[in-house]
Design a protein around this motif. Structure first.
Motif, short mmCIF file in Angstrom:
data_model
loop_
_atom_site.label_atom_id
_atom_site.label_comp_id
_atom_site.label_asym_id
_atom_site.label_seq_id
_atom_site.Cartn_x
_atom_site.Cartn_y
_atom_site.Cartn_z
N PRO A 127 0.81 -1.23 0.00
CA PRO A 127 0.00 0.00 0.00
C PRO A 127 0.84 1.28 0.00
CG PRO A 127 -0.91 -1.58 1.55
CD PRO A 127 0.40 -2.14 1.08
N MET A 130 2.22 1.70 -3.47
CA MET A 130 1.15 2.11 -4.39
C MET A 130 0.89 3.60 -4.27
SD MET A 130 -1.42 -1.12 -3.81
CE MET A 130 -2.82 -0.36 -4.62
N GLY A 131 0.76 4.09 -3.04
CA GLY A 131 0.54 5.52 -2.83
C GLY A 131 1.71 6.35 -3.30
N ILE A 365 -5.83 1.32 -5.70
CA ILE A 365 -5.96 1.88 -4.36
C ILE A 365 -7.42 1.85 -3.91
CG2 ILE A 365 -5.71 3.99 -3.00
CD1 ILE A 365 -3.26 4.70 -4.59
N PHE A 376 -5.96 0.63 2.67
CA PHE A 376 -6.51 1.70 1.83
C PHE A 376 -6.15 3.07 2.39
CE2 PHE A 376 -10.17 4.64 1.35
CZ PHE A 376 -10.03 4.92 -0.01
N ALA A 379 -2.37 3.72 1.93
CA ALA A 379 -2.03 4.09 0.56
C ALA A 379 -2.50 5.51 0.25
CB ALA A 379 -2.66 3.10 -0.42
#
Length: 578
Positions: A127, A130-131, A365, A376, A379
């Motif tokens: 996460p 990804m962010g 996301i 979630f 991220a």
């Protein structure tokens, strides 16, 4: 050198596939390296230097057969964010700071490899990455708008730049925008009619050819300018070494981001091709690749997912692909840099925007919202932190947030009360009523390793659930397998308090599982166990069965004798099981 060992077993029939893959990798790497050099704030030749030696070093030292190392969007964005304020507009100082930060990044990787910290690949969770990648991609895209529309940003941060968009759009330079649109048209035309060809290289080449043939510089279309080719010359930094202190922690952050990004790429292609990679050796290979890049006047590198995908799609079998591609790029960097000065900055901006768009995956996301809400929010926090406060502060905040999230999971884990189902299998007692509590017995499981900072919580939860769900039970059995993983004096003191508390209420306390380990810890801490203390059993089933014998004997008045018999049976059963 794992790569060298692999090449020593090279099979001749692989050569055709490796040569084809190397040509494709070089075709993709050339325009990307030049574009990322501009993103980093250095000369285009530096981007080429950053490909050659690092690729050769990784080919010898890496454990992945498909991975291609080179300039990466995230690493270049991190370097630019750190170095630009320190250089204060001095181009030479900027370049030297970039090389210094690259060397520091390499040494951090070597230190991590020396202490076998390859497990850090899992520290920056998916996460967070990804962010981070989405935030970096959006930051790059907004930053490249100035090259595409032909103006210069006066603001440093994303929010201020977005706020000034109406003003900046009024300053759009028509010829520059037309060049950008032409680059986009050529890129997508190549994708449509020749998808196997390197679209980015043809798009940039088309722009450069138009500038050269029609002398478009007279219309104030900016190009990358003179590119100093030839062999790189070694230079020592001339700036105040005190500035280097400002690079130490950002270099550590960069090492972490580069390594995690590289490992995600390397692991995915290793799994696809049916082999394993060594995380610690990958850390070492990345370290030497970065040091090699700095010594050849380049900047930090990481695993390049797009070029690795090109390698795999073209059937590359070994790291000979990296060696051949590095030689092709070296020939361009040394002998063929003259045509590069005609490449329009707008074309490079388009290539960077297209590459960054491929990094954006906001849908992934959003999907986390339904599958894992803490992931979630982690991220999303990382994404907004990178956008609003910058790349380095955003990474730091995200890592701290992930660490706090982990500590919360360890300090406040889930727990269960256990019982038996209709088949006599131990399972959690919950709303589906498949399992029922055993009359007079309270079985408790704590789903986290016990240590000093969650021992009090364990005690509180055990007492709360005991009072709420089975207050009349005269036997408490604790499943020690998931929670008693190491010796902690605070935990042992907490156990002693529980034993005294329950003994006053006439409740028998039994620990089930890890018997030899638990007995060893009790002996080390001089705690009493067995008859007159906490009872230790080999597993949950035996604890339940022998407790039934104990209760039956207690009713007959011979509990002490049965306790001794229980211990003897447990020893025999444990020995036979072993």
């Amino acid at each position: 050198m794992p790569g060298l060992q692999s090449l020593s077993k090279y099979e001749r029939h692989w050569l055709k596939d490796d040569v084809r893959a190397a040509l494709s990798v070089a075709a993709v790497a050339l325009p990307v390296a030049i574009a990322y050099a501009q993103l980093t704030g250095v000369n285009a030749a530096v981007g080429l230097y950053s490909c050659v030696l690092p690729m050769l070093v990784y080919a010898l030292m890496g454990t992945s057969r498909q991975l291609i190392v080179g300039p990466d969007a995230a690493t270049c964005a991190v370097i630019a964010a750190v170095v630009t304020p320190l250089a204060a507009g001095d181009a030479l100082k900027h370049w030297q700071l970039v090389m210094t930060m690259t060397v520091m990044t390499g040494f951090w990787c070597l230190i991590a490899s020396r202490f076998k910290l390859g497990v850090l690949a899992d520290f920056l969770s998916k996460p967070i990455l990804m962010g981070l990648l989405n935030g970096v991609a959006i930051t790059i895209i907004v930053g490249q708008f100035s090259k595409i529309f032909g103006f210069d940003f006066e603001e440093k941060y994303l929010l201020e730049r977005l706020g000034g968009v109406p003003t900046y759009l009024s300053k759009t330079h028509g010829p520059t925008l037309l060049m950008a649109l032409l680059t986009v048209a050529v890129y997508f035309a190549m994708k449509r009619f020749r998808p196997a060809w390197p679209s980015s290289m043809f798009a940039i080449a088309a722009g450069g050819l138009l500038v050269w043939v029609f002398n478009l510089g007279q219309f104030d279309i900016k190009t990358i300018g003179s590119v100093a080719g030839g062999l790189p010359t070694f230079q020592t930094p001339t700036f105040n070494l005190g500035i280097a202190r400002e690079l130490v922690m950002p270099a550590l952050n960069l090492a972490m981001v580069s390594f995690v990004s590289m490992m995600l790429t390397a692991r995915s292609f290793a799994a696809k091709n049916g082999y394993d990679i060594d995380a610690d050796k990958e850390f070492r290979a990345l370290g030497f690749a970065n040091i090699a890049s700095a010594l050849s006047q380049g900047f930090a590198v990481s695993g390049a997912d797009s070029r690795t995908a090109v390698n795999d799609a073209n059937g590359g079998k070994t790291q000979l692909v990296s060696i051949i591609a590095a030689c092709i790029i070296a020939i361009v960097a040394i002998f063929l840099t003259a045509p590069l000065e005609f490449i329009p900055s707008a074309a490079l901006g388009v290539v960077l925007v297209i590459a960054s768009i491929h990094l954006i995956d906001l849908k992934a996301i959003w999907k986390l919202r339904l599958r894992d809400r803490p992931a979630f929010f982690l991220a999303l926090t990382t994404l907004f932190a990178v956008l609003f406060i910058g790349v380095i502060p955003g990474i730091t905040l995200a890592v701290l947030l992930g660490l706090f999230q982990f500590l919360q999971t360890v300090m406040r884990p889930t727990d269960q009360v256990l019982g038996l189902d209709s088949k006599g299998v131990i399972r959690s007692v919950d709303n589906d009523e498949k399992a029922k509590a055993i009359p007079g017995v309270f079985i408790y499981r704590f789903n986290s390793p016990l240590t000093y900072f969650n021992a009090t919580y364990f005690k509180r939860r055990l007492l709360e659930r005991y009072v709420k769900e089975s207050e009349h039970a005269d036997c408490i059995i604790i499943d020690t397998v998931p929670c008693f993983t190491h010796l902690d004096l605070s935990v042992m003191a907490m156990l002693a308090d529980l034993e005294v508390l329950f003994k006053k209420r006439g409740v028998r306390l039994i620990l089930a599982g890890r018997k030899r380990q638990m007995i060893g810890w009790f002996q080390q801490t001089d705690m009493k166990f067995g008859d007159g203390g906490i009872v230790i059993r080999s597993d949950l089933y035996l604890a339940i069965k022998l407790n039934q014998h104990y209760k039956a004997a207690l009713a007959e008045g011979s509990a002490a004798v049965v306790q001794k018999q229980e211990d003897d049976k447990d020893k025999v059963l444990t020995h036979s099981q072993l």
